[in-house]
Design a protein around this motif. Structure first.
Motif, PDB file in Angstrom:
ATOM      1  N   ALA A 382      -5.324 -10.281  14.392  1.00  0.00           N
ATOM      2  CA  ALA A 382      -5.197  -8.824  14.389  1.00  0.00           C
ATOM      3  C   ALA A 382      -3.853  -8.414  14.982  1.00  0.00           C
ATOM      4  CB  ALA A 382      -6.343  -8.194  15.185  1.00  0.00           C
ATOM      5  N   PRO A 383      -3.223  -7.391  14.416  1.00  0.00           N
ATOM      6  CA  PRO A 383      -1.933  -6.927  14.945  1.00  0.00           C
ATOM      7  C   PRO A 383      -2.049  -6.459  16.386  1.00  0.00           C
ATOM      8  CG  PRO A 383      -2.440  -5.917  12.811  1.00  0.00           C
ATOM      9  CD  PRO A 383      -3.687  -6.597  13.269  1.00  0.00           C
ATOM     10  N   ALA A 384      -0.952  -6.524  17.098  1.00  0.00           N
ATOM     11  CA  ALA A 384      -0.928  -6.066  18.485  1.00  0.00           C
ATOM     12  C   ALA A 384      -1.413  -4.627  18.565  1.00  0.00           C
ATOM     13  CB  ALA A 384       0.492  -6.178  19.045  1.00  0.00           C
ATOM     14  N   GLY A 385      -2.259  -4.375  19.530  1.00  0.00           N
ATOM     15  CA  GLY A 385      -2.800  -3.028  19.712  1.00  0.00           C
ATOM     16  C   GLY A 385      -4.094  -2.777  18.977  1.00  0.00           C
ATOM     17  N   TRP A 386      -4.526  -3.717  18.134  1.00  0.00           N
ATOM     18  CA  TRP A 386      -5.775  -3.564  17.376  1.00  0.00           C
ATOM     19  C   TRP A 386      -6.830  -4.526  17.908  1.00  0.00           C
ATOM     20  CZ3 TRP A 386      -6.819  -0.492  12.973  1.00  0.00           C
ATOM     21  CH2 TRP A 386      -5.721   0.181  12.424  1.00  0.00           C
ATOM     22  N   GLN A 387      -8.057  -4.054  18.004  1.00  0.00           N
ATOM     23  CA  GLN A 387      -9.205  -4.932  18.089  1.00  0.00           C
ATOM     24  C   GLN A 387      -9.538  -5.366  16.657  1.00  0.00           C
ATOM     25  OE1 GLN A 387     -10.949  -5.846  21.111  1.00  0.00           O
ATOM     26  NE2 GLN A 387      -9.047  -4.985  21.917  1.00  0.00           N
ATOM     27  N   ALA A 388     -10.028  -6.587  16.505  1.00  0.00           N
ATOM     28  CA  ALA A 388     -10.324  -7.082  15.160  1.00  0.00           C
ATOM     29  C   ALA A 388     -11.349  -6.205  14.448  1.00  0.00           C
ATOM     30  CB  ALA A 388     -10.813  -8.527  15.227  1.00  0.00           C
ATOM     31  N   SER A 434      -4.427  -6.551  -5.242  1.00  0.00           N
ATOM     32  CA  SER A 434      -4.675  -5.144  -4.916  1.00  0.00           C
ATOM     33  C   SER A 434      -5.236  -5.002  -3.507  1.00  0.00           C
ATOM     34  CB  SER A 434      -5.649  -4.547  -5.934  1.00  0.00           C
ATOM     35  OG  SER A 434      -6.037  -3.241  -5.542  1.00  0.00           O
ATOM     36  N   GLY A 435      -6.206  -5.844  -3.161  1.00  0.00           N
ATOM     37  CA  GLY A 435      -6.770  -5.778  -1.813  1.00  0.00           C
ATOM     38  C   GLY A 435      -5.778  -6.187  -0.751  1.00  0.00           C
ATOM     39  N   LEU A 436      -5.024  -7.241  -1.010  1.00  0.00           N
ATOM     40  CA  LEU A 436      -4.051  -7.712  -0.031  1.00  0.00           C
ATOM     41  C   LEU A 436      -2.951  -6.687   0.212  1.00  0.00           C
ATOM     42  CD1 LEU A 436      -3.658 -11.406  -1.263  1.00  0.00           C
ATOM     43  CD2 LEU A 436      -4.944 -10.608   0.742  1.00  0.00           C
ATOM     44  N   GLU A 437      -2.539  -5.994  -0.825  1.00  0.00           N
ATOM     45  CA  GLU A 437      -1.502  -4.974  -0.663  1.00  0.00           C
ATOM     46  C   GLU A 437      -1.995  -3.813   0.191  1.00  0.00           C
ATOM     47  OE1 GLU A 437      -0.469  -4.157  -4.706  1.00  0.00           O
ATOM     48  OE2 GLU A 437       1.072  -5.738  -4.790  1.00  0.00           O
ATOM     49  N   ARG A 438      -3.265  -3.476   0.076  1.00  0.00           N
ATOM     50  CA  ARG A 438      -3.814  -2.424   0.951  1.00  0.00           C
ATOM     51  C   ARG A 438      -3.784  -2.879   2.404  1.00  0.00           C
ATOM     52  NH1 ARG A 438      -9.246  -0.455  -2.390  1.00  0.00           N
ATOM     53  NH2 ARG A 438      -8.341  -0.660  -4.478  1.00  0.00           N
ATOM     54  N   LEU A 439      -4.134  -4.152   2.653  1.00  0.00           N
ATOM     55  CA  LEU A 439      -4.062  -4.670   4.017  1.00  0.00           C
ATOM     56  C   LEU A 439      -2.623  -4.659   4.514  1.00  0.00           C
ATOM     57  CD1 LEU A 439      -6.486  -7.751   3.807  1.00  0.00           C
ATOM     58  CD2 LEU A 439      -6.972  -5.491   4.757  1.00  0.00           C
ATOM     59  N   ALA A 440      -1.691  -5.008   3.646  1.00  0.00           N
ATOM     60  CA  ALA A 440      -0.277  -5.019   4.035  1.00  0.00           C
ATOM     61  C   ALA A 440       0.196  -3.629   4.432  1.00  0.00           C
ATOM     62  CB  ALA A 440       0.570  -5.574   2.894  1.00  0.00           C
ATOM     63  N   ARG A 441      -0.287  -2.615   3.724  1.00  0.00           N
ATOM     64  CA  ARG A 441       0.117  -1.236   4.069  1.00  0.00           C
ATOM     65  C   ARG A 441      -0.402  -0.840   5.442  1.00  0.00           C
ATOM     66  NH1 ARG A 441      -0.597  -0.381  -1.588  1.00  0.00           N
ATOM     67  NH2 ARG A 441      -2.759   0.291  -1.331  1.00  0.00           N
ATOM     68  N   ILE A 442      -1.600  -1.288   5.785  1.00  0.00           N
ATOM     69  CA  ILE A 442      -2.129  -1.002   7.128  1.00  0.00           C
ATOM     70  C   ILE A 442      -1.215  -1.634   8.177  1.00  0.00           C
ATOM     71  CG2 ILE A 442      -4.067  -1.294   8.707  1.00  0.00           C
ATOM     72  CD1 ILE A 442      -5.898  -1.458   6.258  1.00  0.00           C
ATOM     73  N   LEU A 443      -0.837  -2.885   7.940  1.00  0.00           N
ATOM     74  CA  LEU A 443       0.034  -3.585   8.885  1.00  0.00           C
ATOM     75  C   LEU A 443       1.397  -2.907   8.987  1.00  0.00           C
ATOM     76  CD1 LEU A 443      -0.797  -7.263   7.842  1.00  0.00           C
ATOM     77  CD2 LEU A 443      -1.503  -6.127   9.947  1.00  0.00           C
ATOM     78  N   GLN A 444       1.953  -2.517   7.866  1.00  0.00           N
ATOM     79  CA  GLN A 444       3.261  -1.859   7.873  1.00  0.00           C
ATOM     80  C   GLN A 444       3.209  -0.535   8.618  1.00  0.00           C
ATOM     81  OE1 GLN A 444       4.118  -1.648   3.691  1.00  0.00           O
ATOM     82  NE2 GLN A 444       4.548  -3.842   3.527  1.00  0.00           N
ATOM     83  N   HIS A 445       2.126   0.216   8.409  1.00  0.00           N
ATOM     84  CA  HIS A 445       1.973   1.500   9.104  1.00  0.00           C
ATOM     85  C   HIS A 445       1.884   1.276  10.602  1.00  0.00           C
ATOM     86  CE1 HIS A 445       0.732   5.588   9.981  1.00  0.00           C
ATOM     87  NE2 HIS A 445      -0.328   5.110  10.631  1.00  0.00           N
ATOM     88  N   LYS A 446       1.149   0.253  10.988  1.00  0.00           N
ATOM     89  CA  LYS A 446       1.013  -0.033  12.409  1.00  0.00           C
ATOM     90  C   LYS A 446       2.368  -0.399  13.016  1.00  0.00           C
ATOM     91  CE  LYS A 446      -0.520  -1.045  16.456  1.00  0.00           C
ATOM     92  NZ  LYS A 446      -0.771   0.057  17.397  1.00  0.00           N
ATOM     93  N   HIS A 447       3.134  -1.262  12.304  1.00  0.00           N
ATOM     94  CA  HIS A 447       4.450  -1.643  12.817  1.00  0.00           C
ATOM     95  C   HIS A 447       5.357  -0.420  12.934  1.00  0.00           C
ATOM     96  CE1 HIS A 447       3.262  -5.694  12.665  1.00  0.00           C
ATOM     97  NE2 HIS A 447       3.514  -5.940  11.376  1.00  0.00           N
ATOM     98  N   GLY A 451       6.913   1.010  16.402  1.00  0.00           N
ATOM     99  CA  GLY A 451       8.347   1.080  16.578  1.00  0.00           C
ATOM    100  C   GLY A 451       8.835   2.405  17.131  1.00  0.00           C
ATOM    101  N   THR A 452       8.002   3.451  17.069  1.00  0.00           N
ATOM    102  CA  THR A 452       8.416   4.757  17.568  1.00  0.00           C
ATOM    103  C   THR A 452       8.072   4.958  19.034  1.00  0.00           C
ATOM    104  OG1 THR A 452       6.312   5.800  16.981  1.00  0.00           O
ATOM    105  CG2 THR A 452       8.024   5.717  15.281  1.00  0.00           C
ATOM    106  N   VAL A 453       7.335   3.985  19.605  1.00  0.00           N
ATOM    107  CA  VAL A 453       6.927   4.118  20.994  1.00  0.00           C
ATOM    108  C   VAL A 453       8.067   3.705  21.909  1.00  0.00           C
ATOM    109  CG1 VAL A 453       5.297   3.332  22.750  1.00  0.00           C
ATOM    110  CG2 VAL A 453       4.511   3.724  20.397  1.00  0.00           C
ATOM    111  N   VAL A 454       8.395   4.539  22.861  1.00  0.00           N
ATOM    112  CA  VAL A 454       9.489   4.254  23.798  1.00  0.00           C
ATOM    113  C   VAL A 454       8.919   3.504  24.998  1.00  0.00           C
ATOM    114  CG1 VAL A 454      11.254   5.227  25.272  1.00  0.00           C
ATOM    115  CG2 VAL A 454      10.730   6.294  23.081  1.00  0.00           C
TER     116      VAL A 454
END
Length: 454
Positions: A382-388, A434-447, A451-454
């Motif tokens: 799971a990405p940093a900041g997420w619970q699985a 199609s499913g993997l790309e949706r997961l990738a968008r979640i990850l990209q949004h999270k990153h 990145g905006t957090v100071v």
């Protein structure tokens, strides 16, 4: 929350849908309002008297319906329903560990036609026993010899798959209340069988190569357990595969503790692993189980058990107690596939497809752990900041169903935040992509947010 926790729907439907219904009722009735925070999933499980997995599934479904929203690191909140879209996204189910059957349909159709030509209905639909057909047992011995285990026909029994073999083994070798050592994240079928048999699972430590022998030895000493169940190759869910040194060490640890090993080799044929199995190093105490459901098609309910002489009689009786009649029809089908080149063609098709799907997955998702043998499932962190559980809930809201580590964890508190993505449930790579790309968008949004957090 106390106002609605006692008013879940009753009836014969799934428990998780009853929880979703109760949540929806409370929101519709105004008892829960936009922005209200739900209790942690562990608290909800305790309140309702259900498992965490049931609550996770309920929250995921509620999120998909737009009732709640998961906020990583914060919790799950009632959503503003005025902003709901008109329709939920079509679900891409990447939660079921299976394989694409259409890939080998032509080969199976040809083999089934040959079974019919043999005119075996009298035997196939009679009271066929497990040990009476020496030809079928010889086929099993030849099959396991392909993967580094040379045994005599007398030690082989056909089964209705690895699941039946595990059910019989647990029933024959343990009594209610006994402990069994396994991986800390294990196949959910093992959890169900252990619960049904009244056994306690204890997860030993593991790394990317699988179970750690020292930890297994320590847990055997501390618990008094006399059974260790281990998946040798492409472990479900973590994809860990044991090295030759690790297999030898586990065999020696169990020999010193006088423990029986249940070696789950269900993924060995698809992987094409050529290392000797644990049963090669400790044949006197290893019950070796394999089947065709993970290398041909999931409904091919035939497996083979290689059984040590001292437990052969009780294991045979346990097989009969779980299913009175042996798998003669499927054994005939296996004979046909193995006599010609059809089985090799099935394996080749699936190995190529599994490799292509793993390559596709790793190209889109950088959270997936590397695999030793390509198969039809991968293990992601799971990405940093997420619970699985939260990540899987958000994935379902985006129309992708995956399985959090908590579904497989032996301990109530999973040691890592991870999830399994199953790659074989989609018949085509396009559906999978199609499913993997949706997961990738979640990850990209999270990153991007991170990145905006100071």
């Amino acid at each position: 929350m106390s106002e609605w926790k006692l008013q879940t729907h009753t009836g014969s439907g799934p428990k998780y849908l009853a929880l979703v219904g109760a949540l929806e009722d409370r929101i519709s009735g105004g008892h829960l309002r936009e922005g209200d925070r739900l209790p942690p999933q562990r608290d909800l499980a305790r309140m309702f008297g259900v498992t965490i997995a049931t609550v996770t599934r309920a929250i995921a479904e509620a999120s998909r319906r737009g009732l709640v929203v998961a906020r990583p690191g914060s919790g799950t909140y009632v959503k503003d329903r005025s902003t709901l879209p008109g329709a939920a996204p079509e679900i891409v189910d990447l939660s079921i560990n299976t394989l694409p059957s259409d890939l080998v349909a032509g080969l199976l159709d040809a083999a089934l036609a040959e079974v019919a030509a043999r005119k075996i209905s009298h035997d196939a639909f009679g009271y066929s026993s497990y040990g009476s057909n020496s030809r079928h047992r010889a086929t099993g011995a030849e099959w396991v010899s392909r993967f580094g285990l040379d045994v005599g026909v007398e030690s082989v029994l056909p089964t209705h798959g690895v699941h039946q073999g595990l059910m019989a083994a647990f029933g024959a070798l343990a009594k209610p209340g006994d402990s069994v050592i396994c991986e800390p994240f294990t196949y959910t079928g093992i959890k169900r069988i252990a619960e049904y048999r009244g056994l306690k699972l204890i997860g030993a430590d593991m790394d990317d190569e699988g179970l750690l022998p020292d930890s297994v030895g320590r847990e055997l000493r501390n618990s008094g357990a006399k059974i260790v169940i281990v998946t040798t190759v492409a472990q479900n869910p973590t994809t860990a595969s044991l090295s030759m040194e690790r297999r030898r060490a586990l065999a020696e640890v169990c020999r010193k503790a006088d423990a029986i090993i249940l070696e789950d080799a269900i993924n060995v044929p698809l992987a094409g692993d050529q290392l000797h199995p644990i049963a090669h190093y400790a044949p006197e105490r290893t019950l070796y189980l394999t089947s065709f459901s993970k290398c041909v098609t999931p409904g091919f309910r035939l497996g083979y058990a290689v059984v040590p002489p001292q437990v052969f009689p009780i294991f045979h009786d346990a097989l009969i107690s779980t299913q009175w009649i042996g798998p003669l029809f499927y054994a005939e089908l296996a004979d046909i596939l193995l006599a010609g080149s059809q089985m090799d063609k099935c394996l080749d098709l699936h190995r190529r497809e599994a490799k292509a799907r793993v390559t596709l997955t790793t190209s889109l998702l950088d959270c997936v752990k590397p695999v030793t043998f390509p198969g039809y499932h991968v293990w992601g962190l799971a990405p940093a900041g997420w619970q699985a559980d939260e990540f899987c809930t958000e994935a379902l809201r985006q129309g992708v169903r995956i399985s959090p580590a908590s579904h497989f964890a032996v301990s109530p508190t999973p040691s890592i935040q991870a999830f399994r993505i199953s790659l074989g449930g989609c018949e085509t790579r396009e559906q999978l992509q199609s499913g993997l790309e949706r997961l990738a968008r979640i990850l990209q949004h999270k990153h991007a947010v991170s990145g905006t957090v100071v």
